[in-house]
Design a protein around this motif. Structure first.
Motif, PDB file in Angstrom:
ATOM      1  N   MET A 138     -12.964   6.888  -2.989  1.00  0.00           N
ATOM      2  CA  MET A 138     -12.071   6.686  -1.855  1.00  0.00           C
ATOM      3  C   MET A 138     -10.650   7.148  -2.204  1.00  0.00           C
ATOM      4  SD  MET A 138     -12.776   2.965  -0.160  1.00  0.00           S
ATOM      5  CE  MET A 138     -14.336   2.535   0.596  1.00  0.00           C
ATOM      6  N   ASN A 139      -9.992   7.771  -1.221  1.00  0.00           N
ATOM      7  CA  ASN A 139      -8.586   8.051  -1.429  1.00  0.00           C
ATOM      8  C   ASN A 139      -7.752   6.817  -1.078  1.00  0.00           C
ATOM      9  OD1 ASN A 139      -8.048   7.984   1.413  1.00  0.00           O
ATOM     10  ND2 ASN A 139      -8.704  10.127   1.574  1.00  0.00           N
ATOM     11  N   ARG A 140      -6.447   6.915  -1.273  1.00  0.00           N
ATOM     12  CA  ARG A 140      -5.593   5.727  -1.126  1.00  0.00           C
ATOM     13  C   ARG A 140      -5.625   5.170   0.301  1.00  0.00           C
ATOM     14  NH1 ARG A 140      -0.282   4.773  -4.513  1.00  0.00           N
ATOM     15  NH2 ARG A 140       0.480   2.824  -3.611  1.00  0.00           N
ATOM     16  N   MET A 141      -5.578   6.042   1.302  1.00  0.00           N
ATOM     17  CA  MET A 141      -5.573   5.560   2.680  1.00  0.00           C
ATOM     18  C   MET A 141      -6.907   4.921   3.055  1.00  0.00           C
ATOM     19  SD  MET A 141      -2.626   5.704   3.684  1.00  0.00           S
ATOM     20  CE  MET A 141      -3.077   4.997   5.270  1.00  0.00           C
ATOM     21  N   GLN A 142      -7.991   5.448   2.541  1.00  0.00           N
ATOM     22  CA  GLN A 142      -9.295   4.827   2.783  1.00  0.00           C
ATOM     23  C   GLN A 142      -9.356   3.438   2.163  1.00  0.00           C
ATOM     24  OE1 GLN A 142     -11.670   8.041   1.107  1.00  0.00           O
ATOM     25  NE2 GLN A 142     -12.465   8.572   3.129  1.00  0.00           N
ATOM     26  N   LEU A 143      -8.787   3.281   0.975  1.00  0.00           N
ATOM     27  CA  LEU A 143      -8.738   1.969   0.338  1.00  0.00           C
ATOM     28  C   LEU A 143      -7.914   0.989   1.172  1.00  0.00           C
ATOM     29  CD1 LEU A 143      -8.200   2.933  -3.411  1.00  0.00           C
ATOM     30  CD2 LEU A 143     -10.180   1.752  -2.474  1.00  0.00           C
ATOM     31  N   VAL A 144      -6.774   1.452   1.666  1.00  0.00           N
ATOM     32  CA  VAL A 144      -5.924   0.592   2.500  1.00  0.00           C
ATOM     33  C   VAL A 144      -6.684   0.147   3.742  1.00  0.00           C
ATOM     34  CG1 VAL A 144      -3.861   0.579   3.965  1.00  0.00           C
ATOM     35  CG2 VAL A 144      -3.751   1.522   1.647  1.00  0.00           C
ATOM     36  N   ASP A 145      -7.339   1.080   4.418  1.00  0.00           N
ATOM     37  CA  ASP A 145      -8.100   0.747   5.625  1.00  0.00           C
ATOM     38  C   ASP A 145      -9.206  -0.251   5.314  1.00  0.00           C
ATOM     39  OD1 ASP A 145      -6.519   2.434   7.121  1.00  0.00           O
ATOM     40  OD2 ASP A 145      -7.942   4.105   7.092  1.00  0.00           O
ATOM     41  N   ALA A 146      -9.886  -0.059   4.185  1.00  0.00           N
ATOM     42  CA  ALA A 146     -10.989  -0.966   3.826  1.00  0.00           C
ATOM     43  C   ALA A 146     -10.464  -2.367   3.525  1.00  0.00           C
ATOM     44  CB  ALA A 146     -11.751  -0.409   2.619  1.00  0.00           C
ATOM     45  N   LEU A 147      -9.331  -2.459   2.845  1.00  0.00           N
ATOM     46  CA  LEU A 147      -8.775  -3.770   2.515  1.00  0.00           C
ATOM     47  C   LEU A 147      -8.335  -4.534   3.759  1.00  0.00           C
ATOM     48  CD1 LEU A 147      -6.651  -2.808  -0.614  1.00  0.00           C
ATOM     49  CD2 LEU A 147      -8.671  -4.280  -0.605  1.00  0.00           C
ATOM     50  N   LEU A 148      -7.978  -3.822   4.809  1.00  0.00           N
ATOM     51  CA  LEU A 148      -7.530  -4.453   6.045  1.00  0.00           C
ATOM     52  C   LEU A 148      -8.655  -4.682   7.044  1.00  0.00           C
ATOM     53  CD1 LEU A 148      -4.297  -2.323   6.531  1.00  0.00           C
ATOM     54  CD2 LEU A 148      -4.347  -4.777   6.056  1.00  0.00           C
ATOM     55  N   ALA A 149      -9.856  -4.190   6.750  1.00  0.00           N
ATOM     56  CA  ALA A 149     -10.927  -4.187   7.746  1.00  0.00           C
ATOM     57  C   ALA A 149     -11.564  -5.549   7.976  1.00  0.00           C
ATOM     58  CB  ALA A 149     -12.004  -3.170   7.337  1.00  0.00           C
ATOM     59  N   GLY A 150     -11.629  -6.372   6.942  1.00  0.00           N
ATOM     60  CA  GLY A 150     -12.369  -7.625   7.050  1.00  0.00           C
ATOM     61  C   GLY A 150     -11.518  -8.836   6.763  1.00  0.00           C
ATOM     62  N   PRO A 151     -11.985 -10.013   7.155  1.00  0.00           N
ATOM     63  CA  PRO A 151     -11.201 -11.233   6.933  1.00  0.00           C
ATOM     64  C   PRO A 151     -10.966 -11.566   5.481  1.00  0.00           C
ATOM     65  CG  PRO A 151     -13.415 -11.749   7.748  1.00  0.00           C
ATOM     66  CD  PRO A 151     -13.237 -10.276   7.894  1.00  0.00           C
ATOM     67  N   ARG A 152     -11.920 -11.287   4.603  1.00  0.00           N
ATOM     68  CA  ARG A 152     -11.724 -11.624   3.200  1.00  0.00           C
ATOM     69  C   ARG A 152     -10.722 -10.670   2.535  1.00  0.00           C
ATOM     70  NH1 ARG A 152     -12.775 -15.232   4.953  1.00  0.00           N
ATOM     71  NH2 ARG A 152     -11.100 -15.912   3.597  1.00  0.00           N
ATOM     72  N   GLY A 153     -10.730  -9.406   2.934  1.00  0.00           N
ATOM     73  CA  GLY A 153      -9.743  -8.484   2.395  1.00  0.00           C
ATOM     74  C   GLY A 153      -8.335  -8.822   2.846  1.00  0.00           C
ATOM     75  N   ARG A 154      -8.174  -9.130   4.142  1.00  0.00           N
ATOM     76  CA  ARG A 154      -6.846  -9.496   4.643  1.00  0.00           C
ATOM     77  C   ARG A 154      -6.351 -10.779   3.978  1.00  0.00           C
ATOM     78  NH1 ARG A 154      -9.409  -7.668   9.508  1.00  0.00           N
ATOM     79  NH2 ARG A 154      -9.919  -9.813  10.111  1.00  0.00           N
ATOM     80  N   ARG A 155      -7.257 -11.735   3.785  1.00  0.00           N
ATOM     81  CA  ARG A 155      -6.836 -12.985   3.137  1.00  0.00           C
ATOM     82  C   ARG A 155      -6.437 -12.725   1.692  1.00  0.00           C
ATOM     83  NH1 ARG A 155      -7.594 -18.411   4.486  1.00  0.00           N
ATOM     84  NH2 ARG A 155      -6.519 -19.711   2.952  1.00  0.00           N
ATOM     85  N   MET A 156      -7.152 -11.846   1.009  1.00  0.00           N
ATOM     86  CA  MET A 156      -6.787 -11.523  -0.371  1.00  0.00           C
ATOM     87  C   MET A 156      -5.396 -10.919  -0.429  1.00  0.00           C
ATOM     88  SD  MET A 156      -6.441  -8.928  -2.816  1.00  0.00           S
ATOM     89  CE  MET A 156      -7.297  -7.508  -2.149  1.00  0.00           C
ATOM     90  N   LEU A 157      -5.089 -10.019   0.499  1.00  0.00           N
ATOM     91  CA  LEU A 157      -3.761  -9.411   0.526  1.00  0.00           C
ATOM     92  C   LEU A 157      -2.686 -10.454   0.804  1.00  0.00           C
ATOM     93  CD1 LEU A 157      -4.606  -6.197   2.582  1.00  0.00           C
ATOM     94  CD2 LEU A 157      -4.187  -6.327   0.123  1.00  0.00           C
ATOM     95  N   LEU A 158      -2.958 -11.352   1.742  1.00  0.00           N
ATOM     96  CA  LEU A 158      -1.985 -12.398   2.051  1.00  0.00           C
ATOM     97  C   LEU A 158      -1.794 -13.328   0.859  1.00  0.00           C
ATOM     98  CD1 LEU A 158      -0.111 -13.706   4.080  1.00  0.00           C
ATOM     99  CD2 LEU A 158      -2.076 -14.965   5.003  1.00  0.00           C
ATOM    100  N   GLU A 159      -2.871 -13.681   0.178  1.00  0.00           N
ATOM    101  CA  GLU A 159      -2.754 -14.545  -1.002  1.00  0.00           C
ATOM    102  C   GLU A 159      -1.941 -13.865  -2.095  1.00  0.00           C
ATOM    103  OE1 GLU A 159      -3.570 -17.593  -1.365  1.00  0.00           O
ATOM    104  OE2 GLU A 159      -4.877 -17.993   0.344  1.00  0.00           O
ATOM    105  N   PHE A 160      -2.111 -12.559  -2.246  1.00  0.00           N
ATOM    106  CA  PHE A 160      -1.312 -11.840  -3.247  1.00  0.00           C
ATOM    107  C   PHE A 160       0.169 -11.901  -2.885  1.00  0.00           C
ATOM    108  CE2 PHE A 160       0.911  -8.150  -4.838  1.00  0.00           C
ATOM    109  CZ  PHE A 160       0.545  -8.131  -6.172  1.00  0.00           C
TER     110      PHE A 160
END
Length: 362
Positions: free
Chosen positions: A1-23
């Motif tokens: 995955m390139n960087r933008m694909q990684l960003v999109d994937a991290l924002l796609a689901g509830p667990r990814g968004r929560r991980m980002l918020l926790e960070f």
């Protein structure tokens, strides 16, 4: 995955968004509430999304007026103003662990998950995703067959897990078909009815599961546990796996949809109430028939990144059905055939922090 694909994937689901918020929350220096404005705003905003409850004022005189709750706009503004900490493996593992622990698929998402899902906060989380993307790229990788462990939490004296036979899997599948038929008769068709049941989508017990290692070599299964029970000690069994094992890699929501499309079994009556509450979707639900999967694959591996992007979402299956990844942990592999063996002598691990704490060999 390139960087933008990684960003999109991290924002796609509830667990990814929560991980980002926790960070981001972990980036605030610890201190009194006034010095942790983001944490205070998230807590305040989350209360407005939680189911209404009853509070009782005990005291004399008029009840103090509560301050107006924070809005998602305020949370988003504070997110953009927060100086993000260095994206170290330690911080990201801790943020992932907190996100995983808060997963729940038998009811609505908690208030903090819902705050993270708002349009305003999701846009603000893009900066966090871009910040951590280089460090988490390794979370999208195939299984490492040479380093796999299984954890015994609640029944350490029952010994190591055992491999599954095809006969066992077929019995489990027959039981699920029978349960679905019974649920069609016994349970209400209204998905909003107050009904709950088996909300998970992992293979039936006692199918063994394993996970690999985190950055420091400790078993990932120690750290990443959905809805954990606060265990503070466990036994860990190392697995031996054939190098020729056929592993289906779940690297995206689409891969899970493909698995369900190729090997479908209907579970609408069993899952509709829980998965409606978890996703808001009304319709038919399916799962993989694990006995059929085992005719083609020895194991199914959920990549950690795919977990963040897809767990807890309604994943399309064909034209009219859907499925949910629920009850799996990130990086977890379920073994469907007898290609796996476990050491008889485990290692004992203890937590220094209770639940989501520092794990160490006893």
């Amino acid at each position: 995955m390139n960087r933008m694909q990684l960003v999109d994937a991290l924002l796609a689901g509830p667990r990814g968004r929560r991980m980002l918020l926790e960070f981001a929350l972990d980036s605030e220096p610890p201190g009194v509430v006034e010095l942790m404005p983001l944490a205070a705003a998230v807590t305040s905003a989350a209360r407005t999304f939680e189911p209404p409850g009853t509070t009782i004022w005990i005291g004399t005189g008029p009840r103090p007026k509560e301050p107006a709750p924070a809005t998602p706009d305020e949370v988003a503004r504070l997110l953009t103003e927060t100086t993000l900490a260095e994206a170290t493996p330690e911080r990201l593992r801790a943020a992932m662990a907190r996100s995983v622990d808060m997963a729940r698929y038998w009811q609505e998402s908690d208030g903090t998950d819902q705050v993270a899902a708002t349009a305003e906060v999701r846009v603000a989380l893009e900066r966090v995703a871009e910040h951590v993307a280089p460090t988490v790229s390794s979370w999208w990788r195939p299984i490492d067959l040479h380093r796999q462990w299984s954890v015994r939490w609640d029944e350490p004296r029952i010994g190591p897990p055992a491999a599954m036979s095809m006969a066992q899997l077929r019995r489990i599948q027959a039981q699920q078909i029978e349960q679905e038929q019974r649920a069609q008769h016994d349970r209400p068709a209204d998905p909003t009815a107050n009904m709950s049941g088996e909300w998970w989508s992992k293979p039936g017990w006692p199918t063994p599961s394993t996970a690999g290692a985190t950055f420091d070599g400790s078993p990932a299964a120690l750290w990443f546990v959905e809805d954990s029970m606060g265990w503070e000690q466990c036994l860990v069994y190392m697995a031996s796996v054939s190098a020729r094992s056929r592993v289906f890699e779940i690297d995206s929501a689409e891969a899970w949809g493909e698995l369900c499309t190729r090997f479908p079994t209907a579970v609408t009556a069993l899952k509709r109430h829980d998965w409606y509450r978890a996703t808001g979707r009304i319709g038919d639900w399916v799962l993989p028939d694990w006995s059929a999967v085992a005719e083609h694959y020895d194991a199914v591996h959920l990549q950690a990144g795919a977990y963040l992007a897809a767990a807890g979402t309604a994943i399309p299956v064909g034209d009219s059905a859907a499925s949910v990844i629920a009850g799996w942990n990130p990086g977890e592999t379920y073994w469907l055939t007898e290609v796996i063996r476990f050491d008889e002598e485990p290692t004992a691990w203890v937590s220094g922090g209770g639940g989501i704490g520092e794990w160490m060999l006893e």
